[in-house]
Design a protein around this motif. Sequence first.
Motif, PDB file in Angstrom:
ATOM      1  N   ALA A 136      31.883  12.427  -7.576  1.00 49.88           N
ATOM      2  CA  ALA A 136      30.835  11.495  -7.155  1.00 49.88           C
ATOM      3  C   ALA A 136      30.072  12.150  -6.010  1.00 49.88           C
ATOM      4  N   THR A 137      28.765  11.931  -5.988  1.00 54.27           N
ATOM      5  CA  THR A 137      27.921  12.549  -4.964  1.00 54.27           C
ATOM      6  C   THR A 137      26.890  11.543  -4.474  1.00 54.27           C
ATOM      7  N   ALA A 138      26.876  11.363  -3.156  1.00 57.46           N
ATOM      8  CA  ALA A 138      25.889  10.492  -2.520  1.00 57.46           C
ATOM      9  C   ALA A 138      24.993  11.345  -1.643  1.00 57.46           C
ATOM     10  N   VAL A 139      23.738  10.953  -1.559  1.00 50.31           N
ATOM     11  CA  VAL A 139      22.778  11.582  -0.657  1.00 50.31           C
ATOM     12  C   VAL A 139      22.393  10.502   0.343  1.00 50.31           C
ATOM     13  N   VAL A 140      22.666  10.777   1.613  1.00 50.15           N
ATOM     14  CA  VAL A 140      22.494   9.778   2.667  1.00 50.15           C
ATOM     15  C   VAL A 140      21.652  10.373   3.789  1.00 50.15           C
ATOM     16  N   ASP A 141      20.614   9.639   4.199  1.00 46.98           N
ATOM     17  CA  ASP A 141      19.757  10.077   5.303  1.00 46.98           C
ATOM     18  C   ASP A 141      20.077   9.306   6.575  1.00 46.98           C
ATOM     19  N   PHE A 142      19.913   9.992   7.695  1.00 48.33           N
ATOM     20  CA  PHE A 142      20.121   9.421   9.017  1.00 48.33           C
ATOM     21  C   PHE A 142      18.918   9.750   9.887  1.00 48.33           C
ATOM     22  N   GLN A 151      26.547   7.861  13.683  1.00 44.06           N
ATOM     23  CA  GLN A 151      27.677   6.935  13.759  1.00 44.06           C
ATOM     24  C   GLN A 151      27.824   6.206  12.424  1.00 44.06           C
ATOM     25  N   THR A 152      28.944   5.552  12.231  1.00 44.99           N
ATOM     26  CA  THR A 152      29.122   4.734  11.031  1.00 44.99           C
ATOM     27  C   THR A 152      28.092   3.608  11.050  1.00 44.99           C
ATOM     28  N   GLY A 153      27.746   3.132   9.864  1.00 44.91           N
ATOM     29  CA  GLY A 153      26.815   2.022   9.737  1.00 44.91           C
ATOM     30  C   GLY A 153      25.370   2.361  10.017  1.00 44.91           C
ATOM     31  N   THR A 154      25.000   3.647   9.962  1.00 47.20           N
ATOM     32  CA  THR A 154      23.625   4.041  10.286  1.00 47.20           C
ATOM     33  C   THR A 154      22.910   4.789   9.166  1.00 47.20           C
ATOM     34  N   GLY A 155      23.593   5.094   8.078  1.00 44.75           N
ATOM     35  CA  GLY A 155      22.994   5.884   7.011  1.00 44.75           C
ATOM     36  C   GLY A 155      22.241   5.056   5.991  1.00 44.75           C
ATOM     37  N   GLU A 156      21.249   5.685   5.371  1.00 48.61           N
ATOM     38  CA  GLU A 156      20.477   5.052   4.296  1.00 48.61           C
ATOM     39  C   GLU A 156      20.732   5.818   3.003  1.00 48.61           C
ATOM     40  N   LEU A 157      21.248   5.131   1.997  1.00 44.41           N
ATOM     41  CA  LEU A 157      21.519   5.773   0.720  1.00 44.41           C
ATOM     42  C   LEU A 157      20.212   6.143   0.034  1.00 44.41           C
ATOM     43  N   VAL A 158      20.064   7.408  -0.299  1.00 41.90           N
ATOM     44  CA  VAL A 158      18.880   7.914  -0.982  1.00 41.90           C
ATOM     45  C   VAL A 158      19.150   8.010  -2.477  1.00 41.90           C
ATOM     46  N   ASP A 159      20.349   8.455  -2.831  1.00 37.31           N
ATOM     47  CA  ASP A 159      20.689   8.668  -4.234  1.00 37.31           C
ATOM     48  C   ASP A 159      22.205   8.678  -4.374  1.00 37.31           C
ATOM     49  N   PHE A 160      22.662   8.392  -5.586  1.00 37.30           N
ATOM     50  CA  PHE A 160      24.094   8.412  -5.884  1.00 37.30           C
ATOM     51  C   PHE A 160      24.263   8.706  -7.360  1.00 37.30           C
ATOM     52  N   ILE A 161      25.231   9.572  -7.666  1.00 34.82           N
ATOM     53  CA  ILE A 161      25.476   9.923  -9.068  1.00 34.82           C
ATOM     54  C   ILE A 161      26.962  10.213  -9.271  1.00 34.82           C
ATOM     55  N   VAL A 162      27.432   9.905 -10.458  1.00 37.10           N
ATOM     56  CA  VAL A 162      28.764  10.317 -10.890  1.00 37.10           C
ATOM     57  C   VAL A 162      28.581  11.169 -12.137  1.00 37.10           C
ATOM     58  N   PRO A 163      29.447  12.151 -12.373  1.00 39.73           N
ATOM     59  CA  PRO A 163      29.256  13.073 -13.495  1.00 39.73           C
ATOM     60  C   PRO A 163      29.114  12.397 -14.855  1.00 39.73           C
ATOM     61  N   ARG A 164      29.834  11.302 -15.062  1.00 39.04           N
ATOM     62  CA  ARG A 164      29.784  10.622 -16.358  1.00 39.04           C
ATOM     63  C   ARG A 164      28.360  10.200 -16.728  1.00 39.04           C
TER      64      ARG A 164
END
Length: 168
Positions: A136-142, A151-164
Amino acid sequence: MTLRLILTRHAKSAWDDPLADDHDRKLNDRGTRAATAIGAWLARQGYVPRQVISSSATRTRETWALIAEQLEAPPEASFTRRLYHAPALRMLSVLQEATAPCVLMLGHNPGIADFAEQILAEPVKDGAYFQYPTCATAVVDFTASSWAQVQTGTGELVDFIVPRRLTG
């Protein structure tokens, strides 16, 4: 300034040698295909890390090698035992030492799933995100001027993918 984290769990590993130490387990065929697919996806999306911080386990090393084959000018990776089965807070501590604006971090469950959940400002509606299956791979911007400020609770999810989702 925007900092980008590419957070990847190692690909599927083999369990065919009961005497093998967990740290030394290699990828199985499915894991090899998944890591290659994730590398190609990262390249297509333009998500190219400038620094790689990975667990020292064989399966994370192999995952990175297969991802790197798909990227143009991939960086050298640093491998650390600190990320081997690391809990979320240790993962954050390691990330806070990063220096490049785009970092790929490779780790293991359950820590990486906890870290992926804790790092975001907003919850995700994708059930696979919380399980964080292999590769699994997430792309997160800060928004921060250095990783030390993240810090925790500060990221914005840009993209997420799983191989399947890539291989069917």
